[in-house]
Design a protein around this motif. Structure first.
Motif, short mmCIF file in Angstrom:
data_model
loop_
_atom_site.label_atom_id
_atom_site.label_comp_id
_atom_site.label_asym_id
_atom_site.label_seq_id
_atom_site.Cartn_x
_atom_site.Cartn_y
_atom_site.Cartn_z
N ASP A 148 0.87 -1.18 0.00
CA ASP A 148 0.00 0.00 0.00
C ASP A 148 0.90 1.23 0.00
N ASP B 238 -2.21 -1.63 -3.40
CA ASP B 238 -2.04 -1.32 -4.81
C ASP B 238 -1.33 -2.42 -5.60
N TYR B 239 -0.44 -3.14 -4.94
CA TYR B 239 0.36 -4.15 -5.63
C TYR B 239 0.27 -5.47 -4.87
#
Length: 125
Positions: A98, A113-114
């Protein structure tokens, strides 16, 4: 940013495993890292996370006292030490990053996010 989770396996109830999340493309300082798990037929749930600063941690109630999260900045890797494993810990475990969380970390998967690929943890009773 890329994440690579590893360390899963088959273990008997009461045993231990240590999962690793190797992060590339950025230093750990800029991302909170979370561990999530998903069992067949269930929603993906947050297990533990650590802030980008390293000063804040969170664990879901079901793993408190059994799981610890730590990181090695030199190796850009976050670890999830899992002790006293139970059959209900069986799941595919993921790590995620994040970019917005430097001084805290969030439990919800939508904040991240990833994502890395999962590593399977199977606890036999």
């Amino acid at each position: 940013v890329q994440l690579q989770a590893s360390g899963g396996g088959l273990v008997q109830a009461g045993g231990s495993l240590r999962l690793s999340c190797a992060v590339s493309g950025s230093a750990l300082d800029y991302y909170a890292i979370g561990w999530f798990r998903q069992a067949p037929g269930k929603e993906r749930e947050g297990v533990s996370c650590i802030s980008g600063s390293g000063g804040y941690e969170w664990h879901v109630d079901s793993v408190k006292g059994r799981f610890t999260i730590s990181r090695d900045k030199a190796k850009n890797t976050v670890f999830l030490q899992m002790n006293s494993l139970k059959s209900e810990d069986t799941a595919l475990y993921y790590c995620a990053a994040d970019r917005a969380a430097l001084n805290l970390c969030l439990a919800g998967r939508h904040a991240y996010d990833y994502w890395g690929q999962g590593t399977q943890v199977t606890v036999s009773s």
